[in-house]
Design a protein around this motif. Structure first.
Motif, PDB file in Angstrom:
ATOM      1  N   GLY A  86      10.964  18.710  48.489  1.00  0.00           N
ATOM      2  CA  GLY A  86      10.256  17.356  48.851  1.00  0.00           C
ATOM      3  C   GLY A  86       9.186  17.007  49.440  1.00  0.00           C
ATOM      4  O   GLY A  86       8.009  16.319  49.761  1.00  0.00           O
ATOM      5  N   ARG A  87       9.561  17.013  50.821  1.00  0.00           N
ATOM      6  CA  ARG A  87       9.005  16.595  52.233  1.00  0.00           C
ATOM      7  C   ARG A  87       7.732  17.725  52.020  1.00  0.00           C
ATOM      8  O   ARG A  87       6.146  17.032  52.151  1.00  0.00           O
ATOM      9  CB  ARG A  87       9.235  16.581  53.887  1.00  0.00           C
TER      10      ARG A  87
ATOM     11  N   LEU B 168       8.397  14.170  39.271  1.00  0.00           N
ATOM     12  CA  LEU B 168       7.539  14.388  40.395  1.00  0.00           C
ATOM     13  C   LEU B 168       7.974  12.724  41.643  1.00  0.00           C
ATOM     14  O   LEU B 168       8.599  13.175  42.308  1.00  0.00           O
ATOM     15  CB  LEU B 168       6.460  14.703  40.197  1.00  0.00           C
ATOM     16  N   ALA B 169       7.490  12.131  40.651  1.00  0.00           N
ATOM     17  CA  ALA B 169       7.760  10.807  41.674  1.00  0.00           C
ATOM     18  C   ALA B 169       8.680  10.822  42.188  1.00  0.00           C
ATOM     19  O   ALA B 169       8.693  10.180  43.118  1.00  0.00           O
ATOM     20  CB  ALA B 169       6.229   9.841  41.398  1.00  0.00           C
ATOM     21  N   GLY B 170       9.529  10.567  40.904  1.00  0.00           N
ATOM     22  CA  GLY B 170      10.653   9.286  40.820  1.00  0.00           C
ATOM     23  C   GLY B 170      11.452  10.442  41.885  1.00  0.00           C
ATOM     24  O   GLY B 170      12.438   9.643  43.027  1.00  0.00           O
ATOM     25  N   ALA B 171      11.718  11.721  41.850  1.00  0.00           N
ATOM     26  CA  ALA B 171      12.796  12.400  42.374  1.00  0.00           C
ATOM     27  C   ALA B 171      12.248  12.019  43.797  1.00  0.00           C
ATOM     28  O   ALA B 171      12.910  12.604  45.247  1.00  0.00           O
ATOM     29  CB  ALA B 171      12.884  13.699  41.985  1.00  0.00           C
TER      30      ALA B 171
ATOM     31  N   ASP C  17      15.457  11.607  50.599  1.00  0.00           N
ATOM     32  CA  ASP C  17      16.641  11.651  51.514  1.00  0.00           C
ATOM     33  C   ASP C  17      18.471  11.034  51.134  1.00  0.00           C
ATOM     34  O   ASP C  17      18.825  10.759  52.426  1.00  0.00           O
ATOM     35  CB  ASP C  17      15.714  10.791  52.989  1.00  0.00           C
ATOM     36  N   ALA C  18      18.478  11.307  49.995  1.00  0.00           N
ATOM     37  CA  ALA C  18      19.584  10.062  49.404  1.00  0.00           C
ATOM     38  C   ALA C  18      20.967  10.710  49.139  1.00  0.00           C
ATOM     39  O   ALA C  18      20.483  11.917  49.841  1.00  0.00           O
ATOM     40  CB  ALA C  18      18.521   9.278  48.316  1.00  0.00           C
ATOM     41  N   THR C  19      21.208  10.030  49.274  1.00  0.00           N
ATOM     42  CA  THR C  19      22.795  10.780  48.932  1.00  0.00           C
ATOM     43  C   THR C  19      22.625  11.815  47.687  1.00  0.00           C
ATOM     44  O   THR C  19      21.530  11.768  46.670  1.00  0.00           O
ATOM     45  CB  THR C  19      24.110   9.967  49.254  1.00  0.00           C
ATOM     46  N   ALA C  20      23.657  12.986  48.299  1.00  0.00           N
ATOM     47  CA  ALA C  20      23.741  13.580  46.974  1.00  0.00           C
ATOM     48  C   ALA C  20      24.060  12.844  45.809  1.00  0.00           C
ATOM     49  O   ALA C  20      23.589  13.375  44.729  1.00  0.00           O
ATOM     50  CB  ALA C  20      25.016  15.318  47.304  1.00  0.00           C
ATOM     51  N   ARG C  21      24.682  12.173  45.703  1.00  0.00           N
ATOM     52  CA  ARG C  21      25.531  11.482  44.931  1.00  0.00           C
ATOM     53  C   ARG C  21      24.119  11.151  44.385  1.00  0.00           C
ATOM     54  O   ARG C  21      24.895  10.485  42.952  1.00  0.00           O
ATOM     55  CB  ARG C  21      26.442  10.760  45.157  1.00  0.00           C
ATOM     56  N   GLU C  22      23.907   9.960  45.325  1.00  0.00           N
ATOM     57  CA  GLU C  22      22.419   9.021  44.281  1.00  0.00           C
ATOM     58  C   GLU C  22      21.156  10.370  44.076  1.00  0.00           C
ATOM     59  O   GLU C  22      21.121  10.049  42.767  1.00  0.00           O
ATOM     60  CB  GLU C  22      21.642   8.464  46.096  1.00  0.00           C
ATOM     61  N   GLN C  23      21.299  11.832  43.774  1.00  0.00           N
ATOM     62  CA  GLN C  23      20.534  12.038  43.341  1.00  0.00           C
ATOM     63  C   GLN C  23      20.876  12.366  42.449  1.00  0.00           C
ATOM     64  O   GLN C  23      20.500  12.701  40.891  1.00  0.00           O
ATOM     65  CB  GLN C  23      20.582  13.288  44.455  1.00  0.00           C
ATOM     66  N   ARG C  24      22.587  12.580  42.053  1.00  0.00           N
ATOM     67  CA  ARG C  24      22.351  13.240  41.470  1.00  0.00           C
ATOM     68  C   ARG C  24      23.049  12.076  39.794  1.00  0.00           C
ATOM     69  O   ARG C  24      22.175  13.071  39.186  1.00  0.00           O
ATOM     70  CB  ARG C  24      24.100  13.722  40.863  1.00  0.00           C
ATOM     71  N   ARG C  25      22.693  11.270  40.394  1.00  0.00           N
ATOM     72  CA  ARG C  25      23.077  10.050  39.627  1.00  0.00           C
ATOM     73  C   ARG C  25      21.791  10.209  38.170  1.00  0.00           C
ATOM     74  O   ARG C  25      21.545   9.706  37.822  1.00  0.00           O
ATOM     75  CB  ARG C  25      22.992   8.479  39.941  1.00  0.00           C
ATOM     76  N   TYR C  26      20.159  10.167  39.460  1.00  0.00           N
ATOM     77  CA  TYR C  26      19.291  10.197  39.594  1.00  0.00           C
ATOM     78  C   TYR C  26      19.504  11.406  38.165  1.00  0.00           C
ATOM     79  O   TYR C  26      18.030  10.508  36.995  1.00  0.00           O
ATOM     80  CB  TYR C  26      17.974  10.289  40.207  1.00  0.00           C
ATOM     81  N   THR C  27      19.020  12.212  38.543  1.00  0.00           N
ATOM     82  CA  THR C  27      19.297  13.652  37.883  1.00  0.00           C
ATOM     83  C   THR C  27      19.676  13.168  36.120  1.00  0.00           C
ATOM     84  O   THR C  27      19.109  13.116  35.064  1.00  0.00           O
ATOM     85  CB  THR C  27      19.848  14.654  38.049  1.00  0.00           C
TER      86      THR C  27
END
Length: 208
Positions: free
Chosen positions: A114-115, A176-179, A184-194
């Motif tokens: 991401g960065r 692209l933009a959403g992810a 820098d979010a938590t792994a749980r937040e990333q899995r939820r978004y996915t």
């Protein structure tokens, strides 16, 4: 023919480019880390060589400048995004599963890069070479996505909510933009978004 020292160095450097050995890969990993943590302007050749634990001479044996190593890092990231859309084997026959697999792989590639991705998008406006590469990647991603949605539409019992090209562009932008906003979010937040994005993709394409 007389070959100058700089010409000889450039020839040797070009030869090493075609031989993607462990030392070059280590320099690329170090450069990627530095660009991600410090940004483009604060990253220097000295910073990269310190991170890689090599001499400046070793760096210049593979890359002519910070700009060149950034181009190589950007090319690797772009290739990873393209590779995330490729599925082989029996799973490729289950188009719904392919959609889930490629969505997950692409979003995870954004989380991982991401960065650097943010830098690529910024440098694309300033550096013509990066700009061309990034435009090419975006175009190829959207075209692949469009063809895939068209294939689903032709072979599956689905009712897309919009033309395939429009759905493809919408989902590509969201990936692209959403992810990128969740790097820098938590792994749980990333899995939820996915998971949410996979569900949204299925609904837009028309899976029941």
């Amino acid at each position: 023919m007389i070959v100058t020292t700089s010409e000889a160095q450039e020839r040797a450097r070009s030869a090493r480019k075609s031989n993607d050995g462990p030392r070059r890969r280590e320099l690329l990993r170090a450069a990627s880390t530095c660009f991600a943590e410090l940004g483009y302007d604060r990253t220097t050749v000295e910073v990269i060589t310190t991170e890689a634990e090599v001499s400046r001479a070793t760096f210049y044996a593979y890359f002519s400048s910070k700009e060149e190593v950034f181009h190589a890092v950007a090319a690797d990231v772009c290739e990873e995004f393209l590779a995330s859309q490729h599925v082989e084997g029996p799973a490729s026959e289950d188009l719904r599963e392919v959609l889930r697999t490629t969505t997950k792989a692409f979003v995870e590639a954004v989380y991982a890069n991401g960065r650097v991705l943010e830098l690529i998008r910024h440098r694309a406006r300033l550096d013509p070479e990066v700009g061309r590469s990034w435009t090419t990647v975006q175009t190829r991603l959207t075209r692949r996505y469009t063809r895939f949605i068209e294939r689903i539409n032709d072979t599956c019992d689905v009712t897309p909510c919009a033309p395939p090209a429009r759905i493809a562009q919408t989902l590509a932008d969201a990936q692209l933009a959403g992810a990128a906003r969740l790097v820098d979010a938590t792994a749980r937040e990333q899995r939820r978004y996915t998971a949410d994005l996979m569900a949204i993709s299925e609904r837009l394409i028309g899976f029941a």
